[in-house]
Every structure is written in C-alpha cells, then in structure tokens.
Design a protein around this motif. Structure first.
Motif, mmCIF file in Angstrom:
data_model
loop_
_atom_site.group_PDB
_atom_site.id
_atom_site.type_symbol
_atom_site.label_atom_id
_atom_site.label_comp_id
_atom_site.label_asym_id
_atom_site.label_seq_id
_atom_site.Cartn_x
_atom_site.Cartn_y
_atom_site.Cartn_z
ATOM 1 N N ASP A 93 0.759 -1.193 -0.035
ATOM 2 C CA ASP A 93 0.135 -0.156 0.046
ATOM 3 C C ASP A 93 0.796 1.324 0.178
ATOM 4 N N ASP A 146 0.667 3.885 -1.544
ATOM 5 C CA ASP A 146 0.046 5.361 -1.481
ATOM 6 C C ASP A 146 -0.242 5.872 -0.209
ATOM 7 N N ASN A 147 -0.039 4.779 1.188
ATOM 8 C CA ASN A 147 -0.223 5.481 2.263
ATOM 9 C C ASN A 147 1.119 5.296 3.100
ATOM 10 N N ARG A 201 3.772 5.007 8.044
ATOM 11 C CA ARG A 201 2.605 4.633 7.374
ATOM 12 C C ARG A 201 1.464 5.538 8.015
ATOM 13 N N LEU A 202 0.563 5.868 6.865
ATOM 14 C CA LEU A 202 -0.518 6.605 7.187
ATOM 15 C C LEU A 202 -1.751 5.511 7.297
ATOM 16 N N PRO A 208 -5.578 5.584 7.287
ATOM 17 C CA PRO A 208 -6.900 6.151 6.950
ATOM 18 C C PRO A 208 -8.088 5.403 7.818
ATOM 19 N N PRO A 233 -9.265 9.331 8.502
ATOM 20 C CA PRO A 233 -9.396 9.432 7.175
ATOM 21 C C PRO A 233 -9.052 11.049 6.935
ATOM 22 N N VAL A 257 -5.448 12.262 7.409
ATOM 23 C CA VAL A 257 -4.471 11.411 6.677
ATOM 24 C C VAL A 257 -4.568 12.138 5.002
ATOM 25 N N GLU A 258 -5.881 12.302 4.516
ATOM 26 C CA GLU A 258 -5.916 12.920 3.283
ATOM 27 C C GLU A 258 -5.428 14.401 3.335
ATOM 28 N N LYS A 300 -1.327 13.674 2.879
ATOM 29 C CA LYS A 300 -1.171 13.537 1.552
ATOM 30 C C LYS A 300 -1.252 14.616 0.699
ATOM 31 N N GLY A 317 -0.808 7.978 12.063
ATOM 32 C CA GLY A 317 0.254 7.145 11.483
ATOM 33 C C GLY A 317 1.242 6.585 12.357
ATOM 34 N N LEU A 362 5.333 10.518 -1.181
ATOM 35 C CA LEU A 362 4.451 9.273 -1.080
ATOM 36 C C LEU A 362 5.416 8.018 -1.733
#
Length: 223
Positions: free
Chosen positions: A45, A47-48, A63-64, A66, A70, A73-74, A77, A164, A193
C-alpha cells in the motif's frame, strides 16, 4: 377455527411493547476500536507510506492509517504532494518526548493555507514512533503540523489525533536535533509518497571556493 385467547394476545403485545421500550432505554453500543496493526512493509500500500528525507542524511518512512483518521491522512497526503513540507525544519524537539515539524515559519505558529481540521481523536496510544497531529488548545485547530513520539506518552491519548506510525528509519528520528527551536535544526529535505517513486535528494552542490579576482571584487563594489 380456534380463536386465540384474548388474555394470551394481550400478554404477547405487552411483552413486545416492553421489549421495544427496553431497547430504547438501552445505551448505544460502544464505538468500534480501530485496528491497531500497522503493516511494516513499505512495499505494501505505497500510497499510504510517507518518506521523509532528512538533512541528517536519513530516510524515515511512516505509514498513514486512513482507518484511524481519514481526514487527517488525506490532508497530509495533499500537502506532501504539493511539496509543502520540503525544506521545513523540526522546530520543537524535546528529548524523551517528541519531534514536531510542519510549520513553514519555523516558529510553531504557522500552518498551511488550507482550513483547519475537525478533530478525529481515537483510542490509539501515543507509543514510540506514533505520528500525531499538533494543535492549539482548540481541539479543531490541527492543520499541517505533526509530531513523532520518541517514547510513550499516554497522557496525549484521545486529546491529539493519531494518524500514522513510523515503520522504518526511527534511528534517524532519534538523531533529530533537540531544542525549541534547535540551534542547528534538522529539516525535511523532501517529503514524498512511496507510490510517487521520487528519487532521494542528492548531495548539495559544492560551494565554489575559488579565489575572487580583482575584477570581480571591483565589480561587486557599490558606487
């Protein structure tokens, strides 16, 4: 056809009515506890997974999560992809506690131009390596600043949004210069990322130490 006794029917209705009332009076079920497992494999993963390339030469990966927070985290990112964190220092670093960054002014009073976030406090503990959002006394004031915990600090639990956890390079977090602010602060050279596959920043270009000529010296003088 047999008739159902009225007494039995009335009793049945009363029992149903009583059950409905009891259901209304019962307390709501407890909120589900978010999963605590954090996948340590940076290849999973991507992307996180956030990479922080630091000026101390290390690369930190966290590591994020979500499922924990959420919206936070967004936000992180979004800022990472904007390059917002590149060049920002760790402005508040307390030995035995945490290292805080994310303020472009380096004072602890700044943030991004995006609106502040609503709190997403959860039941996750502030363990070593936890990444949590900084804020003011207002619970809904988190924006861009975050901190990484050196040692467990459970007094922060449910008061700051955990989003995270460090999964690689914690030794480089330990090497971040202490101070409020540090005299020679550690900075984030590049945040990215893992899914974006950005190359690690190379060494700085060497400073030109060649002797200054007489012509250069005269040209640099003011009239």
């Amino acid at each position: 056809m047999k008739m159902r006794p009225l007494v039995s029917l009335a009793l049945g209705l009363a029992m149903v009515s009583g059950s409905a009332a009891a259901a209304q009076d019962a307390p709501p079920p407890p909120a589900p506890v978010p999963p605590t497992f954090v996948d340590p494999d940076v290849a999973h993963d991507p992307d996180n997974v956030v990479y922080l390339d630091l000026s101390n030469g290390g690369r930190v990966a966290f590591r994020l999560m979500p499922l924990w927070a959420p919206t936070h985290v967004e936000r992180v990112k979004t800022l990472v992809r904007q390059g917002f964190y590149d060049g920002i220092i760790f402005h508040r670093v307390i030995d035995g506690f945490m290292a805080q960054t994310g303020d472009p002014t380096g004072t602890g009073a700044g943030g991004s131009e995006l609106p502040d976030l609503k709190a997403e406090f959860n039941k996750l503990p502030h363990l070593r390596g936890t990444v949590s959002m900084a804020r003011t006394n207002d619970p809904d004031s988190a924006n861009s600043q975050f901190f990484i915990v050196f040692y467990p600090r459970f007094s922060l639990d449910r008061k700051y949004t955990v989003f995270g956890r460090v999964i690689d390079g914690m030794e480089f977090v330990d090497s971040i210069q202490r101070g409020e602010p540090p005299a020679n602060p550690t900075r984030i050279v590049q945040a990215s990322l893992a899914s974006d596959n950005k190359p690690r920043p190379g060494p700085r270009a060497p400073v030109n130490t060649a002797a200054i000529t007489a012509d250069q010296l005269s040209n640099s003088k003011s009239d």
